[in-house]
Every structure is written in C-alpha cells, then in structure tokens.
Design a protein around this motif. Structure first.
Motif, PDB file in Angstrom:
ATOM      1  N   PHE A 286       0.815  -1.099   0.004  1.00 54.64           N
ATOM      2  CA  PHE A 286      -0.022   0.039   0.048  1.00 54.64           C
ATOM      3  C   PHE A 286       0.938   1.196  -0.033  1.00 54.64           C
ATOM      4  O   PHE A 286       1.826   1.371   0.805  1.00 54.64           O
ATOM      5  N   GLY A 287       0.660   2.286  -0.783  1.00 59.36           N
ATOM      6  CA  GLY A 287       1.273   3.493  -0.774  1.00 59.36           C
ATOM      7  C   GLY A 287       2.619   3.311  -1.917  1.00 59.36           C
ATOM      8  O   GLY A 287       3.386   4.362  -1.695  1.00 59.36           O
ATOM      9  N   PHE A 288       2.608   2.589  -2.669  1.00 67.59           N
ATOM     10  CA  PHE A 288       3.745   2.317  -3.527  1.00 67.59           C
ATOM     11  C   PHE A 288       3.259   2.224  -5.015  1.00 67.59           C
ATOM     12  O   PHE A 288       2.160   1.701  -5.373  1.00 67.59           O
ATOM     13  N   GLU A 289       4.273   2.718  -5.792  1.00 73.37           N
ATOM     14  CA  GLU A 289       3.886   2.537  -7.174  1.00 73.37           C
ATOM     15  C   GLU A 289       4.867   1.360  -7.636  1.00 73.37           C
ATOM     16  O   GLU A 289       6.049   1.149  -7.068  1.00 73.37           O
ATOM     17  N   MET A 290       4.462   0.542  -8.656  1.00 74.46           N
ATOM     18  CA  MET A 290       5.249  -0.672  -9.155  1.00 74.46           C
ATOM     19  C   MET A 290       5.086  -0.640 -10.436  1.00 74.46           C
ATOM     20  O   MET A 290       4.068  -0.239 -11.250  1.00 74.46           O
ATOM     21  N   THR A 291       6.004  -1.283 -11.195  1.00 71.66           N
ATOM     22  CA  THR A 291       6.229  -1.413 -12.730  1.00 71.66           C
ATOM     23  C   THR A 291       6.167  -2.958 -12.890  1.00 71.66           C
ATOM     24  O   THR A 291       6.849  -3.848 -12.316  1.00 71.66           O
ATOM     25  N   LEU A 292       5.272  -3.462 -13.906  1.00 69.98           N
ATOM     26  CA  LEU A 292       5.246  -4.818 -14.560  1.00 69.98           C
ATOM     27  C   LEU A 292       6.503  -5.180 -15.079  1.00 69.98           C
ATOM     28  O   LEU A 292       7.135  -4.527 -15.800  1.00 69.98           O
ATOM     29  N   GLU A 293       6.913  -6.475 -14.615  1.00 66.15           N
ATOM     30  CA  GLU A 293       8.364  -7.054 -15.200  1.00 66.15           C
ATOM     31  C   GLU A 293       7.660  -7.715 -16.428  1.00 66.15           C
ATOM     32  O   GLU A 293       7.386  -8.949 -16.360  1.00 66.15           O
ATOM     33  N   THR A 294       7.912  -6.967 -17.476  1.00 64.69           N
ATOM     34  CA  THR A 294       7.601  -7.588 -18.720  1.00 64.69           C
ATOM     35  C   THR A 294       8.504  -6.948 -19.715  1.00 64.69           C
ATOM     36  O   THR A 294       8.978  -5.830 -19.430  1.00 64.69           O
ATOM     37  N   ALA A 295       8.486  -7.266 -21.070  1.00 64.80           N
ATOM     38  CA  ALA A 295       9.113  -6.733 -22.332  1.00 64.80           C
ATOM     39  C   ALA A 295       8.177  -5.504 -22.654  1.00 64.80           C
ATOM     40  O   ALA A 295       6.821  -5.615 -22.531  1.00 64.80           O
ATOM     41  N   PRO A 296       8.841  -4.500 -23.000  1.00 69.24           N
ATOM     42  CA  PRO A 296       7.834  -3.387 -23.871  1.00 69.24           C
ATOM     43  C   PRO A 296       7.190  -3.912 -24.958  1.00 69.24           C
ATOM     44  O   PRO A 296       7.531  -4.824 -25.640  1.00 69.24           O
ATOM     45  N   GLN A 297       6.074  -3.341 -25.165  1.00 58.31           N
ATOM     46  CA  GLN A 297       5.384  -3.695 -26.569  1.00 58.31           C
ATOM     47  C   GLN A 297       6.173  -3.199 -27.787  1.00 58.31           C
ATOM     48  O   GLN A 297       6.881  -2.202 -27.508  1.00 58.31           O
ATOM     49  N   PRO A 298       5.929  -3.739 -28.730  1.00 58.19           N
ATOM     50  CA  PRO A 298       6.949  -3.379 -30.045  1.00 58.19           C
ATOM     51  C   PRO A 298       6.606  -1.714 -30.205  1.00 58.19           C
ATOM     52  O   PRO A 298       5.399  -1.375 -30.221  1.00 58.19           O
ATOM     53  N   GLY A 299       7.538  -1.085 -30.522  1.00 59.96           N
ATOM     54  CA  GLY A 299       7.443   0.291 -30.842  1.00 59.96           C
ATOM     55  C   GLY A 299       7.342   1.196 -29.803  1.00 59.96           C
ATOM     56  O   GLY A 299       6.774   2.327 -29.779  1.00 59.96           O
ATOM     57  N   SER A 300       7.409   0.842 -28.407  1.00 57.84           N
ATOM     58  CA  SER A 300       7.095   1.583 -27.396  1.00 57.84           C
ATOM     59  C   SER A 300       8.100   1.103 -26.349  1.00 57.84           C
ATOM     60  O   SER A 300       8.495  -0.046 -26.008  1.00 57.84           O
TER      61      SER A 300
ATOM     62  N   GLY B  32      -2.845 -15.942  -9.993  1.00 57.64           N
ATOM     63  CA  GLY B  32      -4.190 -16.373 -10.621  1.00 57.64           C
ATOM     64  C   GLY B  32      -3.919 -17.125 -11.884  1.00 57.64           C
ATOM     65  O   GLY B  32      -2.937 -17.630 -11.697  1.00 57.64           O
ATOM     66  N   THR B  33      -4.803 -17.025 -12.735  1.00 58.99           N
ATOM     67  CA  THR B  33      -4.685 -17.768 -14.039  1.00 58.99           C
ATOM     68  C   THR B  33      -3.413 -17.524 -14.736  1.00 58.99           C
ATOM     69  O   THR B  33      -2.927 -18.379 -15.275  1.00 58.99           O
ATOM     70  N   ARG B  34      -2.979 -16.282 -14.622  1.00 60.47           N
ATOM     71  CA  ARG B  34      -1.783 -15.850 -15.211  1.00 60.47           C
ATOM     72  C   ARG B  34      -0.968 -15.012 -14.302  1.00 60.47           C
ATOM     73  O   ARG B  34      -1.528 -13.790 -13.876  1.00 60.47           O
ATOM     74  N   PRO B  35       0.203 -15.536 -13.759  1.00 60.21           N
ATOM     75  CA  PRO B  35       0.914 -14.825 -12.737  1.00 60.21           C
ATOM     76  C   PRO B  35       1.524 -13.528 -13.179  1.00 60.21           C
ATOM     77  O   PRO B  35       1.752 -13.563 -14.322  1.00 60.21           O
ATOM     78  N   LEU B  36       1.573 -12.553 -12.409  1.00 58.44           N
ATOM     79  CA  LEU B  36       1.704 -11.292 -12.673  1.00 58.44           C
ATOM     80  C   LEU B  36       2.917 -10.838 -11.804  1.00 58.44           C
ATOM     81  O   LEU B  36       2.972 -11.004 -10.636  1.00 58.44           O
ATOM     82  N   ARG B  37       4.120 -10.501 -12.247  1.00 55.65           N
ATOM     83  CA  ARG B  37       5.250  -9.767 -11.064  1.00 55.65           C
ATOM     84  C   ARG B  37       5.426  -8.341 -11.601  1.00 55.65           C
ATOM     85  O   ARG B  37       5.848  -7.724 -12.523  1.00 55.65           O
ATOM     86  N   PHE B  38       5.546  -7.549 -10.350  1.00 56.81           N
ATOM     87  CA  PHE B  38       5.561  -6.355 -10.459  1.00 56.81           C
ATOM     88  C   PHE B  38       6.830  -5.932  -9.434  1.00 56.81           C
ATOM     89  O   PHE B  38       6.945  -6.535  -8.610  1.00 56.81           O
ATOM     90  N   ARG B  39       7.985  -4.829  -9.712  1.00 50.20           N
ATOM     91  CA  ARG B  39       8.751  -4.475  -8.765  1.00 50.20           C
ATOM     92  C   ARG B  39       8.522  -2.863  -8.408  1.00 50.20           C
ATOM     93  O   ARG B  39       8.061  -2.246  -9.252  1.00 50.20           O
ATOM     94  N   ILE B  40       8.469  -2.971  -7.078  1.00 47.56           N
ATOM     95  CA  ILE B  40       8.135  -1.627  -6.491  1.00 47.56           C
ATOM     96  C   ILE B  40       9.368  -0.881  -6.790  1.00 47.56           C
ATOM     97  O   ILE B  40      10.577  -1.050  -6.977  1.00 47.56           O
ATOM     98  N   ASN B  41       8.809   0.608  -7.274  1.00 48.04           N
ATOM     99  CA  ASN B  41       9.604   1.333  -7.645  1.00 48.04           C
ATOM    100  C   ASN B  41      10.395   2.052  -6.597  1.00 48.04           C
ATOM    101  O   ASN B  41       9.497   2.515  -5.570  1.00 48.04           O
ATOM    102  N   THR B  42      11.506   2.136  -6.314  1.00 47.17           N
ATOM    103  CA  THR B  42      12.086   2.590  -5.100  1.00 47.17           C
ATOM    104  C   THR B  42      13.208   3.718  -5.402  1.00 47.17           C
ATOM    105  O   THR B  42      13.883   4.263  -4.491  1.00 47.17           O
ATOM    106  N   ASN B  43      13.015   4.307  -6.782  1.00 50.44           N
ATOM    107  CA  ASN B  43      13.851   5.297  -7.035  1.00 50.44           C
ATOM    108  C   ASN B  43      13.170   6.869  -6.602  1.00 50.44           C
ATOM    109  O   ASN B  43      12.135   6.855  -6.352  1.00 50.44           O
TER     110      ASN B  43
END
Length: 140
Positions: A37-51, A129-140
């Motif tokens: 709670f109180g944090f921003e996180m970024t999904l650990e995945t590859a960027p979409q093509p062109g972004s 869940g049916t598709r596991p998601l992993r986020f990294r807490i933004n610490t910067n």
C-alpha cells in the motif's frame, strides 16, 4: 534511608531505560513483506513493439489503485486479507491505441482481476491467478 534513595534512583532511571529499549528495538523484516500500500510498481515484462512504456500500478493506502498501462489508463480498488487479494477494475480511458496494445491492456486488467493471492519478496510483488503477474516496487 539509604534503601529509599536507591529505590528512587531506580524509579527515576526506569523511564529512560524503557525509552532506550523502544528506540533501539530492531525493525522486523516482516514489515518489508507487507502488501505494498502506498507504493508505485512496474510490471516486469518486455515493452510492446514500438514503445518503451511499461505498465505501472500505484496502490494507495486504502487500496485505491491507479493504472497506467501500455496505452490505456484507469482506476480500480484492491482489497487484501492475509495473502488473499481481490482487484476490482474501474473504467479504463481508451486513448486511441493500436489494437494490439489495447488488447494487451485489457488482458492485463483481466489477469489482475483473476488474481486470488499475492506474495512479496523484497521489492517484487506477485499476483497469482490464472496468469501470474510480477511487479517491481519503484524505489527511486
């Protein structure tokens, strides 16, 4: 009279001793393992093509969530009890995205909604869940 003086000195020292013990009490490692709670996180995945953009999730102290996905953005609400999690998405803003990115956003929101449990290991938060998601807490 000597015993009364010794007693009074001990009583006078006791509050200072208690304060010192409380002030230097080691912080439990478990405190770092709570729901982010109180944090921003970024999904650990590859960027979409062109972004270079990666989806982020900010969870407020009361579970209110702000999502900035590959293209869309929106709000939602997290409810947590122990290791159980429920995510209820709100409406997403459609920002005239390419269809592949819009579909990836919809799939990500659906996967968050299907998550039943969560776990945290340091700065990594997984929603399982049916598709596991992993986020990294933004610490910067």
């Amino acid at each position: 009279m000597l015993s009364a003086t010794v007693f009074l000195r001990q009583v006078a020292v006791l509050p200072a001793l208690v304060l010192a013990v409380v002030a230097f009490k080691p912080v439990s490692a478990h405190a770092d393992e709570g729901f982010p709670f109180g944090f921003e996180m970024t999904l650990e995945t590859a960027p979409q093509p062109g972004s270079k953009r990666l989806p982020t999730l900010e969870i407020g102290d009361n579970g209110e969530a702000t999502l900035e996905l590959w293209c869309k953005g929106g709000k939602g609400q997290f409810s947590v009890a122990g290791n159980t999690v429920i995510f209820v998405p709100g409406p997403l803003q459609d920002r005239s995205c390419p269809s592949a990115r819009a579909q990836a956003d919809d799939d990500l929101v659906a996967a968050l909604g299907e998550a039943a449990t969560w776990k945290r290991q340091g700065d990594l938060v997984s929603f399982i869940g049916t598709r596991p998601l992993r986020f990294r807490i933004n610490t910067n």
